[in-house]
Design an enzyme around this catalytic site. Structure first.
Site, PDB file in Angstrom:
ATOM      1  N   GLY A 238      10.430  -7.300   6.528  1.00  0.00           N
ATOM      2  CA  GLY A 238      11.651  -7.707   7.435  1.00  0.00           C
ATOM      3  C   GLY A 238      13.055  -8.060   6.591  1.00  0.00           C
ATOM      4  O   GLY A 238      13.873  -8.592   7.396  1.00  0.00           O
ATOM      5  N   GLY A 239      13.062  -7.975   5.437  1.00  0.00           N
ATOM      6  CA  GLY A 239      14.181  -8.513   4.484  1.00  0.00           C
ATOM      7  C   GLY A 239      15.498  -7.761   5.054  1.00  0.00           C
ATOM      8  O   GLY A 239      16.632  -8.457   5.440  1.00  0.00           O
ATOM      9  N   LYS A 240      15.294  -6.605   5.600  1.00  0.00           N
ATOM     10  CA  LYS A 240      16.667  -5.606   6.098  1.00  0.00           C
ATOM     11  C   LYS A 240      16.678  -6.306   7.528  1.00  0.00           C
ATOM     12  O   LYS A 240      18.044  -6.341   7.827  1.00  0.00           O
ATOM     13  CB  LYS A 240      16.415  -4.337   5.981  1.00  0.00           C
ATOM     14  CG  LYS A 240      16.243  -4.036   4.361  1.00  0.00           C
ATOM     15  CD  LYS A 240      16.027  -2.304   4.384  1.00  0.00           C
ATOM     16  CE  LYS A 240      15.798  -2.469   2.623  1.00  0.00           C
ATOM     17  NZ  LYS A 240      14.501  -2.933   2.368  1.00  0.00           N
ATOM     18  N   CYS A 350      12.368   3.053  -1.807  1.00  0.00           N
ATOM     19  CA  CYS A 350      12.237   2.456  -3.413  1.00  0.00           C
ATOM     20  C   CYS A 350      11.343   3.290  -4.126  1.00  0.00           C
ATOM     21  O   CYS A 350      10.385   2.798  -4.729  1.00  0.00           O
ATOM     22  CB  CYS A 350      11.590   0.967  -2.999  1.00  0.00           C
ATOM     23  SG  CYS A 350      10.067   1.049  -2.056  1.00  0.00           S
TER      24      CYS A 350
HETATM   25  C1  LIG Z   1       9.481   0.328   2.217  1.00  0.00           C
HETATM   26  S1  LIG Z   1       8.307  -0.551   3.675  1.00  0.00           S
HETATM   27  C2  LIG Z   1       9.675  -1.283   4.679  1.00  0.00           C
HETATM   28  C3  LIG Z   1      10.182  -2.457   4.022  1.00  0.00           C
HETATM   29  C4  LIG Z   1      10.910  -3.147   4.845  1.00  0.00           C
HETATM   30  N1  LIG Z   1      12.274  -2.390   5.603  1.00  0.00           N
HETATM   31  C5  LIG Z   1      11.830  -4.332   4.471  1.00  0.00           C
HETATM   32  O1  LIG Z   1      12.896  -4.503   4.061  1.00  0.00           O
HETATM   33  O2  LIG Z   1      11.484  -5.554   4.332  1.00  0.00           O
HETATM   34  C6  LIG Z   1       7.985   0.824   4.627  1.00  0.00           C
HETATM   35  C7  LIG Z   1       7.312   0.259   5.767  1.00  0.00           C
HETATM   36  O3  LIG Z   1       6.999   1.623   6.743  1.00  0.00           O
HETATM   37  C8  LIG Z   1       6.033   1.287   7.466  1.00  0.00           C
HETATM   38  N2  LIG Z   1       5.398   2.601   8.123  1.00  0.00           N
HETATM   39  C9  LIG Z   1       4.800   3.557   7.475  1.00  0.00           C
HETATM   40  N3  LIG Z   1       4.603   4.673   8.150  1.00  0.00           N
HETATM   41  C10 LIG Z   1       5.115   4.260   9.488  1.00  0.00           C
HETATM   42  C11 LIG Z   1       5.149   4.877  10.880  1.00  0.00           C
HETATM   43  N4  LIG Z   1       4.738   6.224  10.826  1.00  0.00           N
HETATM   44  N5  LIG Z   1       5.822   4.235  11.848  1.00  0.00           N
HETATM   45  C12 LIG Z   1       6.377   2.929  11.486  1.00  0.00           C
HETATM   46  N6  LIG Z   1       6.262   2.527  10.503  1.00  0.00           N
HETATM   47  C13 LIG Z   1       5.694   3.030   9.364  1.00  0.00           C
HETATM   48  C14 LIG Z   1       4.907   0.319   6.926  1.00  0.00           C
HETATM   49  O4  LIG Z   1       4.133  -0.150   7.661  1.00  0.00           O
HETATM   50  C15 LIG Z   1       5.750  -0.281   5.691  1.00  0.00           C
HETATM   51  O5  LIG Z   1       5.867  -1.591   6.398  1.00  0.00           O
END
Ligand SMILES: C[S@@+](CC[C@H](N)C(=O)[O-])C[C@H]1O[C@@H](n2cnc3c(N)ncnc32)[C@H](O)[C@@H]1O
Length: 418
Positions: A238-240, A350
């Site tokens: 959730g940072g963003k 990332c």
């Molecule tokens: C790079 S992380 C997100 C980090 C977040 N945006 C932050 O800034 O804190 C990618 C996220 O995509 C989610 N994810 C992966 N496949 C997904 C899907 N099909 N639908 C929804 N979320 C998905 C994962 O659970 C993970 O939390």
């Protein structure tokens, strides 16, 4: 009689389990922690993690040392090799006295080649060996990144693995900096001079800031302030979401992972910021109406965050990168459908893999004539970071190296025709 470990041994046993989980089973280090460090006190848990993480930072060099001192090469998965890696990293990197480093590791090879482990360790340490600086990247990663980015990137990445990264905070209110010593590389950013346990730091409980690498804060910065509706897709932890909410947007945050969303909810509660939180798979879910701003921080190989998670260097296979890239393509197309005409779409990963960045953007543009790149401007970036010629952003390891660097990322901002 029950076999009871001597003091210090359970921690090394946990480190060995962690390394086994990453190197043999392909798990993420953090994912393996609960199981491997079960029953350890918090300090010992921290030490087990540090031993494993430091081993992963230095693995190719540790293995080269071990191979230089054994007549017959120990198989990659031999317990003796794992034990030697753990003993050597403690003695050569973590400052553990040699006798303690070996005494706590020998029980890990009970019933096995204790003599060999003892002998190889003693020979190496007595000869005064040191590990090379900077550490080497694993061959497969070095080859892949060299083909994509060239010599300089490899040198920069090697220097970047040597040390864990600094601790960056994003401030809820850029004008109200907490009383913590650090430097600010962008408005609303603070890079702490000293790292400590995060919950104990000034302003944590009041929710005045959250931990977020400077690079990870850029995608939401590119959306900026607004009052309309924003979708934060793949939002957890959730940072963003917090950045968008702090910037005035009515945010809907969607993620498939309930456990990661629990952290997002905690973060919202701590900071007093608001967002609608939806647990759903984005391949099935769709919003009731399109949004003014959509941020897709897509799931990826995470090779860009190798400084904090050195396990990615050893467990991410090319086939996984291809699978993630396919998922990103599908998510990118779905996200585009939810952007209002004239609205903005930011895509980020990332990752240091072109398949998860430049290639995604090219494919998207070739299939979405109603979108164009909204070029990132230099004044939107930290000093020393420049956009690519096409207006997208590629963050490689050498950037800002003199002040602690930043994570690897690919970011593009697109605008839908009005
Ligand atoms: C790079 S992380 C997100 C980090 C977040 N945006 C932050 O800034 O804190 C990618 C996220 O995509 C989610 N994810 C992966 N496949 C997904 C899907 N099909 N639908 C929804 N979320 C998905 C994962 O659970 C993970 O939390």
């Amino acid at each position: 009689m029950q076999n009871v470990d001597a003091p210090g041994v359970p921690t090394r046993r946990a480190a060995l389990k962690l390394l086994d989980a990453v190197l043999r089973r392909g798990l993420a280090l953090e994912q393996a922690m609960d199981n491997a460090a079960q029953g350890l006190a918090p300090n010992d848990r921290g030490l087990a993690h540090a031993i494993a993480a430091e081993t992963l930072r230095r693995l190719p060099d540790l293995d080269a040392l071990i191979d230089s001192a054994t007549k017959q090469r120990l198989p990659d998965d031999a317990k003796a090799r794992f034990a030697l890696r753990i003993a050597l990293v403690q003695a050569l990197v973590l400052g553990t006295p040699g006798h303690a480093a070996i005494a706590t590791v020998l029980p890990l090879v009970d019933g096995g080649p204790r003599k060999l482990v003892h002998g190889v360790f003693g020979t190496l340490v007595r000869s005064g060996v040191v590990l090379p600086e900077p550490p080497a990247l694993p061959d497969a990663v070095a080859l892949r990144w060299h083909a994509a980015w060239g010599d300089q990137m490899i040198e920069d990445a090697e220097r970047a693995i040597a040390v864990p990264p600094p601790l960056d905070l994003t401030l809820r209110d850029p004008t109200a900096a907490p009383a913590l010593a650090g430097k600010s590389l962008m408005p609303g950013h603070l890079r702490l001079d000293e790292k400590g346990a995060v919950p104990g730091l000034e302003g944590y409980a009041e929710g005045g800031w959250w931990v977020q690498d400077l690079a990870a804060s850029i995608p939401a910065r590119l959306i900026g302030k607004g009052q309309g509706r924003a979708l934060d897709l793949c939002a957890a932890p959730g940072g963003k979401t917090l950045q968008l909410a702090a910037n005035g947007w009515q945010v809907t945050a969607v993620d498939v992972s309930e456990s990661r969303l629990a952290r997002l909810r905690d973060n919202l509660e701590r900071t007093g910021l608001a967002a609608e939180v939806v647990a759903a798979d984005l391949l099935d879910w769709a919003p009731a109406e399109p949004a003014d701003a959509v941020l897709l921080d897509a799931p990826c190989s995470a090779t860009g965050i190798f400084r904090r998670h050195p396990d990615v260097l050893h467990r991410v296979r090319p086939s996984q990168i291809s699978e993630m890239a396919e998922l990103q393509t599908r998510l990118f197309a779905r996200a585009a459908a939810w952007v209002k005409p004239g609205g903005v779409l930011v895509f980020s990963t990332c990752s240091l893999e072109q398949k998860e960045g430049e290639a995604q953007l090219a494919h998207f543009l070739a299939n979405h004539s109603d979108f164009a790149i909204d070029p990132v401007r230099i004044e939107e970036l930290p000093e020393g970071v420049t956009p690519r010629a096409d207006g997208s952003l590629r963050l490689l390891p050498g950037l800002l190296a003199d002040v602690g660097g930043m994570d690897g990322f690919f970011i593009a901002r697109l605008r839908r025709n009005g």
